[in-house]
Design a protein around this motif. Structure first.
Motif, PDB file in Angstrom:
ATOM      1  N   VAL A  38       0.843  -1.198   0.000  1.00 20.18           N
ATOM      2  CA  VAL A  38       0.000   0.000   0.000  1.00 20.18           C
ATOM      3  C   VAL A  38       0.877   1.246   0.000  1.00 20.18           C
ATOM      4  CG1 VAL A  38      -1.864   1.218   1.183  1.00 20.18           C
ATOM      5  CG2 VAL A  38      -1.748  -1.281   1.275  1.00 20.18           C
ATOM      6  N   THR A  39       0.571   2.179  -0.882  1.00 19.83           N
ATOM      7  CA  THR A  39       1.275   3.454  -0.943  1.00 19.83           C
ATOM      8  C   THR A  39       0.261   4.582  -1.055  1.00 19.83           C
ATOM      9  OG1 THR A  39       1.483   3.392  -3.364  1.00 19.83           O
ATOM     10  CG2 THR A  39       3.279   2.435  -2.082  1.00 19.83           C
ATOM     11  N   ALA A  40       0.680   5.780  -0.676  1.00 22.04           N
ATOM     12  CA  ALA A  40      -0.174   6.966  -0.781  1.00 22.04           C
ATOM     13  C   ALA A  40       0.699   8.150  -1.171  1.00 22.04           C
ATOM     14  CB  ALA A  40      -0.884   7.249   0.544  1.00 22.04           C
ATOM     15  N   ALA A  41       0.224   8.956  -2.114  1.00 29.73           N
ATOM     16  CA  ALA A  41       0.959  10.136  -2.568  1.00 29.73           C
ATOM     17  C   ALA A  41      -0.032  11.222  -2.929  1.00 29.73           C
ATOM     18  CB  ALA A  41       1.840   9.805  -3.771  1.00 29.73           C
ATOM     19  N   ALA A  42       0.269  12.441  -2.550  1.00 32.62           N
ATOM     20  CA  ALA A  42      -0.611  13.567  -2.872  1.00 32.62           C
ATOM     21  C   ALA A  42      -0.687  13.748  -4.372  1.00 32.62           C
ATOM     22  CB  ALA A  42      -0.100  14.847  -2.218  1.00 32.62           C
ATOM     23  N   TRP A  52      -2.447  -0.333  -4.055  1.00 28.23           N
ATOM     24  CA  TRP A  52      -2.078  -1.517  -3.288  1.00 28.23           C
ATOM     25  C   TRP A  52      -1.971  -2.713  -4.224  1.00 28.23           C
ATOM     26  CZ3 TRP A  52      -6.564   1.193  -3.298  1.00 28.23           C
ATOM     27  CH2 TRP A  52      -7.704   0.550  -3.796  1.00 28.23           C
ATOM     28  N   ASP A  53      -1.388  -3.813  -3.716  1.00 29.68           N
ATOM     29  CA  ASP A  53      -1.299  -5.039  -4.494  1.00 29.68           C
ATOM     30  C   ASP A  53      -2.608  -5.819  -4.402  1.00 29.68           C
ATOM     31  OD1 ASP A  53       1.337  -4.602  -5.242  1.00 29.68           O
ATOM     32  OD2 ASP A  53       2.127  -5.594  -3.454  1.00 29.68           O
ATOM     33  N   TYR A  94      -2.659  12.964   6.155  1.00 27.23           N
ATOM     34  CA  TYR A  94      -3.724  11.966   6.213  1.00 27.23           C
ATOM     35  C   TYR A  94      -3.105  10.571   6.295  1.00 27.23           C
ATOM     36  CZ  TYR A  94      -7.089  15.555   4.826  1.00 27.23           C
ATOM     37  OH  TYR A  94      -7.881  16.676   4.781  1.00 27.23           O
ATOM     38  N   ALA A  95      -3.809   9.674   6.958  1.00 27.43           N
ATOM     39  CA  ALA A  95      -3.382   8.272   7.078  1.00 27.43           C
ATOM     40  C   ALA A  95      -4.441   7.380   6.445  1.00 27.43           C
ATOM     41  CB  ALA A  95      -3.176   7.894   8.540  1.00 27.43           C
ATOM     42  N   PHE A  96      -4.001   6.396   5.663  1.00 25.67           N
ATOM     43  CA  PHE A  96      -4.921   5.531   4.928  1.00 25.67           C
ATOM     44  C   PHE A  96      -4.608   4.062   5.190  1.00 25.67           C
ATOM     45  CE2 PHE A  96      -4.495   9.464   2.570  1.00 25.67           C
ATOM     46  CZ  PHE A  96      -5.807   9.810   2.325  1.00 25.67           C
ATOM     47  N   THR A  97      -5.646   3.251   5.188  1.00 24.26           N
ATOM     48  CA  THR A  97      -5.526   1.793   5.208  1.00 24.26           C
ATOM     49  C   THR A  97      -6.513   1.214   4.210  1.00 24.26           C
ATOM     50  OG1 THR A  97      -7.105   1.660   7.049  1.00 24.26           O
ATOM     51  CG2 THR A  97      -4.746   1.607   7.607  1.00 24.26           C
ATOM     52  N   VAL A  98      -6.301  -0.048   3.836  1.00 22.97           N
ATOM     53  CA  VAL A  98      -7.154  -0.724   2.866  1.00 22.97           C
ATOM     54  C   VAL A  98      -7.536  -2.093   3.434  1.00 22.97           C
ATOM     55  CG1 VAL A  98      -7.350  -1.580   0.487  1.00 22.97           C
ATOM     56  CG2 VAL A  98      -5.932   0.431   0.986  1.00 22.97           C
ATOM     57  N   ARG A  99      -8.795  -2.486   3.201  1.00 22.58           N
ATOM     58  CA  ARG A  99      -9.271  -3.811   3.608  1.00 22.58           C
ATOM     59  C   ARG A  99      -9.930  -4.482   2.407  1.00 22.58           C
ATOM     60  NH1 ARG A  99     -12.581  -3.290   9.209  1.00 22.58           N
ATOM     61  NH2 ARG A  99     -12.031  -5.515   9.351  1.00 22.58           N
TER      62      ARG A  99
END
Length: 326
Positions: A38-42, A52-53, A94-99
């Protein structure tokens, strides 16, 4: 689906990055595993790009849920592995997660948390960044390429780079990145990549010069890219004009097909772009062809695939306005 993974140099780190792209899920009917990679970029002062994969699970992943902190902000189909989270505040972390949720409704654990800070908003900025320079690339097997370019400059700062294949934008990376690995490509396919820089006010630079690359051959070169079960018929509308009604099944790809090109009598007639949710199982479209009965037309269509290339044409059908169909 295509994936664009950022890396900072053209060293063996890029190959290590590909090797590290694992998948979650234990494949034995339990809930899916946590997404990895998982990655995040403005993307601008008010948006962040999260990717994400793919998670491998049995049954398959039906949807991915994206969270900002503890709040679910997006939900995308299981075939998609990226999303733009919009309507954010400038100059904010900001903080992000994925499910992952499987097709039986079971929700897996959260991914690791990734953070991104949106840049400061800029007012009345109409100056685009400079053109990215000296782009280079190399093929990494049959499904990936590595690209690099010289960084752009901007009076307010570059926030992100958009990667294009032909005329289609296929992904974005952060403004601090001047190299990237593009995955999810088709074997034995010729591509032409360009890069454009974007600032916080969404001004786009001119495109870089193109980098032509051809992926290595593979077992599925060009197969399965044409729409199937294609049919065409005509009807007369309430306005007295004739229309051609098309129906087809989209090609099966690792992503959603949102654009089609319709050819009429051997020439491109129109482009069809879905602005909302594109159909996955069967698509239909109707378009005007004139007011005269007895006119015959040949029609076929093709899809722009998620990697930015055009797929194969469907079978060609011939229709005649005003002709009754059994």
């Amino acid at each position: 689906m295509r994936r664009v993974r950022a890396t900072l140099t053209l060293t063996c780190a890029a190959l290590l990055l590909l090797a590290s792209c694992g998948t979650g899920g234990d494949g034995d009917g339990h809930a899916p595993g946590a997404p990895v990679g998982v990655t995040a970029a403005a993307g601008s002062a008010t948006s962040v790009h999260v990717m994400w994969d793919a998670v491998t699970a049995t049954p398959a992943v039906g949807t991915y849920e994206i969270y900002r902190g503890t709040t679910k902000v997006k939900e995308v189909p299981g075939s998609e592995h990226m999303v733009d989270v919009t309507r954010l505040k400038p100059a904010t972390m900001y903080a992000f997660t994925v499910r992952a949720r499987d097709t039986d409704g079971r929700l897996g654990p959260r991914s690791r948390e990734v953070k991104a800070r949106t840049p400061v908003a800029v007012a009345a900025d109409h100056s685009p960044p400079t053109r990215p320079s000296a782009p280079q690339g190399r093929v990494i097997g049959s499904r990936a390429v590595q690209l690099s370019w010289g960084g752009s400059t901007d009076d307010r700062g570059v926030v992100s780079y958009d990667v294009y294949q032909g005329g289609a934008k296929i992904h974005s990376v952060g403004g601090a990145q001047t190299a990237t690995v593009v995955t999810g490509l088709r074997p034995g396919t010729r591509y032409s990549f360009t890069v454009r820089a974007r600032d916080a006010a969404d001004n786009l630079s001119p495109a870089s010069t193109a980098v032509p690359l051809t992926t290595a051959p593979g077992s599925d070169d060009g197969e399965g890219t044409a729409p199937t079960e294609f049919s065409a018929k005509t009807h007369r509308g309430d306005d007295g004009a004739y229309y051609i009604d098309l129906s087809w099944v989209p090609p099966r790809t690792d992503g959603v097909v949102t654009e089609y090109q319709i050819n009429l009598d051997g020439q491109p007639a129109t482009s069809l772009v879905w602005g909302g949710t594109a159909p996955r199982d069967r698509a239909t479209y109707s378009f005007y062809v004139g007011r005269e009965a007895g006119d015959s037309h040949r029609v076929r269509l093709r899809a722009r695939l998620p990697d930015g290339t055009w797929g194969g044409f469907s079978a060609e059908r011939t229709v005649t306005t005003g002709e009754a169909k059994p």
